[in-house]
Motif scaffolding. Structure first.
Motif, PDB file in Angstrom:
ATOM      1  N   SER A  20       0.830  -1.213   0.000  1.00  0.00           N
ATOM      2  CA  SER A  20       0.000   0.000   0.000  1.00  0.00           C
ATOM      3  C   SER A  20       0.859   1.255   0.000  1.00  0.00           C
ATOM      4  O   SER A  20       0.508   2.261  -0.638  1.00  0.00           O
ATOM      5  N   MET A  21       1.981   1.206   0.709  1.00  0.00           N
ATOM      6  CA  MET A  21       2.899   2.354   0.751  1.00  0.00           C
ATOM      7  C   MET A  21       3.472   2.607  -0.644  1.00  0.00           C
ATOM      8  O   MET A  21       3.520   3.746  -1.108  1.00  0.00           O
ATOM      9  N   TYR A  22       3.924   1.537  -1.304  1.00  0.00           N
ATOM     10  CA  TYR A  22       4.469   1.673  -2.659  1.00  0.00           C
ATOM     11  C   TYR A  22       3.385   2.157  -3.627  1.00  0.00           C
ATOM     12  O   TYR A  22       3.643   2.994  -4.508  1.00  0.00           O
ATOM     13  N   PHE A  23       2.166   1.656  -3.462  1.00  0.00           N
ATOM     14  CA  PHE A  23       1.056   2.070  -4.330  1.00  0.00           C
ATOM     15  C   PHE A  23       0.795   3.568  -4.181  1.00  0.00           C
ATOM     16  O   PHE A  23       0.665   4.294  -5.169  1.00  0.00           O
ATOM     17  N   GLY A  24       0.750   4.028  -2.918  1.00  0.00           N
ATOM     18  CA  GLY A  24       0.516   5.447  -2.664  1.00  0.00           C
ATOM     19  C   GLY A  24       1.633   6.316  -3.209  1.00  0.00           C
ATOM     20  O   GLY A  24       1.401   7.459  -3.622  1.00  0.00           O
ATOM     21  N   LYS A  36       4.976  -1.375  -9.522  1.00  0.00           N
ATOM     22  CA  LYS A  36       5.646  -2.666  -9.736  1.00  0.00           C
ATOM     23  C   LYS A  36       6.114  -3.270  -8.409  1.00  0.00           C
ATOM     24  O   LYS A  36       5.979  -4.475  -8.186  1.00  0.00           O
ATOM     25  N   GLU A  37       6.661  -2.423  -7.515  1.00  0.00           N
ATOM     26  CA  GLU A  37       7.052  -2.914  -6.178  1.00  0.00           C
ATOM     27  C   GLU A  37       5.815  -3.328  -5.387  1.00  0.00           C
ATOM     28  O   GLU A  37       5.827  -4.315  -4.651  1.00  0.00           O
ATOM     29  N   CYS A  38       4.740  -2.565  -5.554  1.00  0.00           N
ATOM     30  CA  CYS A  38       3.464  -2.893  -4.897  1.00  0.00           C
ATOM     31  C   CYS A  38       3.022  -4.299  -5.293  1.00  0.00           C
ATOM     32  O   CYS A  38       2.666  -5.120  -4.449  1.00  0.00           O
TER      33      CYS A  38
END
Length: 516
Positions: free
Chosen positions: A369-373, A378-380
């Motif tokens: 969720s942090m990577y998405f935000g 891709k990391e998400c």
């Protein structure tokens, strides 16, 4: 996902600190055991192995295969005895038990007055430290000695012990009923999750009221109040009354701050109470109070007097870093939160044998969720795959559900649409298998089913339609919970307004600060 073979003895050996290993070898030396003793040789082999390998152990030739299990059991017992003798593990509970053991030995030797003297001291210590089950056990042994032998210790001894036993018994019964209720509610939460309609709300409320024992709050000690607040807290979580969760979690934490010695004796309960307090504040989006209590918790765990052992150390990391990540979710400061991820992953390696796999998966969801935000889809996707592909763990359905939904959204955002149709179908199949879906999830399923038939220039219109439907559920007490896992509304607004989701969430956060 393959699971590495776990061996209880190997895990125990690897959990030992350098000082504990040194103490174990000193303890073995005090026993007068030969340095070439088989169980000590086994200890040294396990200590050097990077992972448990029975074939390597047998190759050393210290023991035959059929004798290995007995040797391992003996070594396990000797390590535990050594740890029990370690001053760092000598808490009040162990000391009281030790005194009870000494008094029992003296009783069997016929040294009744000496036994009673130690029992009286141990009983007072147990009552001061709220160890009322042990205190009751001590009183029962005192009654046995007094009833069988003429000790002439006190003329009114019989009446005194009878009253004491009755009071402790009543307190223990109340504490037992409250702890049972707390555990039963937690079990219901794991089995059924949060209530989703009025019928479930009534069922849980009736269940809670029928099992809540009668009590006088002024007559309850620390332990009874702790279990009372825990029972109310789990009931409040089940019915999604987060304001009530905050109320009882605050009572729980305040109880410890008002009885500082109890923090030293029960650090795990202290940490859990703080975690639930922060969780309630997270759901309520009370930013300033959240920051205040998180900072207070982190500071107190750094105090010299705060008890630290392997278990407490692992839990402190789990609760503090879970809520450090949550703070960034409240603020919408995703890019600033990304540097925390490396620290979390590093610590997860350190505590991998002390943190259960479910909590590790929850960390992965928060990291995703942090990577998405932060816009790193891709990391998400990589971290979501760790959850979705994990077949060895029966996780809560809601975590699996929103992992799949976020995975789909992240693929869409990353432009990875070459297999989007396949992904939509697999997500749809998974969701329809779930029982008692939120209305939010049902609407999202409808949206998913139609996504493949939408022309690119019509997509924004469909986002607007879905946004309007989901806004209806935002303040619904039974549906709003779904938005806490994945802020679908903010994501839809980011697509409609053509701006990053972090900016949308940050704008809402800043507006909330102005209004409050």
């Amino acid at each position: 996902m393959t699971k590495e073979q776990k061996d209880n003895l190997f895990v125990l050996v690897k959990s030992l600190s350098k000082s504990e290993k040194r103490q174990f070898k000193l303890y073995v030396g005090r026993l007068g055991v030969n340095e070439d003793s088989k169980f000590l040789l086994l200890f040294n082999i396990l200590d050097k192995l990077p992972k448990y390998d029975e074939a390597t152990i047998l190759k050393k030739g210290i023991v035959k295969k059929q004798q290995l299990s007995n040797l391992k059991a003996h070594l396990y017992k000797q390590i535990l005895i050594s740890l029990r003798l370690n001053p760092s593990h000598q808490d009040a509970r162990i000391q009281i038990r030790e005194q009870l053991d000494f008094a029992t030995i003296l009783y069997h030797k016929g040294l009744y007055k000496q036994s009673l003297k130690i029992l009286d001291k141990a009983k007072n210590m147990a009552i001061v430290n709220e160890e009322k089950n042990i205190a009751y056990e001590i009183v029962e042994l005192e009654k046995i000695i007094e009833s069988q032998y003429i000790t002439r210790s006190l003329s009114n001894r019989a009446d005194e012990l009878t009253v004491q036993a009755k009071e402790l018994s009543i307190q223990n019964v109340v504490a037992s009923k409250l702890s049972n209720l707390s555990l039963q509610l937690y079990g219901l939460f794991l089995k059924t999750g949060y209530v989703k309609n009025d019928a479930e709300y009534k069922r849980i409320t009736d269940y809670f009221n029928a099992r809540l024992p009668k009590y006088d709050i002024n007559g309850l000690g620390f332990r009874e109040k702790l279990w009372l607040y825990k029972a109310h807290l789990w009931y409040s979580f089940l019915i999604q009354d987060f304001l009530s969760c905050y109320k009882y979690a605050l009572k729980w934490v305040t109880l410890f701050y008002d009885n500082k010695d109890m923090i030293k004796l029960n650090p795990v309960f202290f940490l859990r109470g703080n975690h639930y307090l922060l969780e309630a504040l997270f759901y309520l989006r009370k930013h300033e109070k959240f920051k205040e209590y998180l900072e207070k918790l982190e500071n107190i765990t750094k105090e010299k007097w705060f008890p630290i052992d392997d278990n407490v150390d692992g839990l402190a990391f789990l609760y503090i870093y879970t809520n450090k990540l949550n703070l960034h979710f409240i603020e919408g400061s995703f890019e600033q939160g990304v540097p925390l991820i490396d620290k979390v992953l590093e610590q997860l390696k350190t505590y991998q044998d002390r943190i259960d796999e479910h909590h590790i998966m929850v960390f992965y969801y928060k990291i995703a969720s942090m990577y998405f935000g932060a816009g790193n889809n891709k990391e998400c996707i990589q971290f979501l795959d760790k959850i979705i592909s994990n077949k060895s763990l029966q996780m809560r359905e809601d975590l699996l559900c929103f992992s799949r939904i976020l995975n789909l959204v992240a693929h869409y955002e990353a432009g990875l649409d070459y297999n989007l149709d396949v992904l939509i179908k697999s997500t749809y199949k998974f969701l329809i298998k779930m029982e008692d879906l939120y209305e939010v999830q049902k609407e999202f399923i409808k949206f998913l089913r139609g996504l493949g038939d939408i022309y690119p220039h019509e997509v924004k219109n469909e986002f607007i339609k879905l946004h309007e439907k989901l806004k209806e559920f935002e303040n619904d007490p039974y549906q709003s919970r779904a938005f806490l896992y994945l802020d679908i509304i903010s994501w839809l607004e980011s697509k409609i307004e053509n701006k990053p989701i972090a900016d949308v969430i940050r704008d809402k956060f800043e507006q909330n600060l102005i209004e409050n």
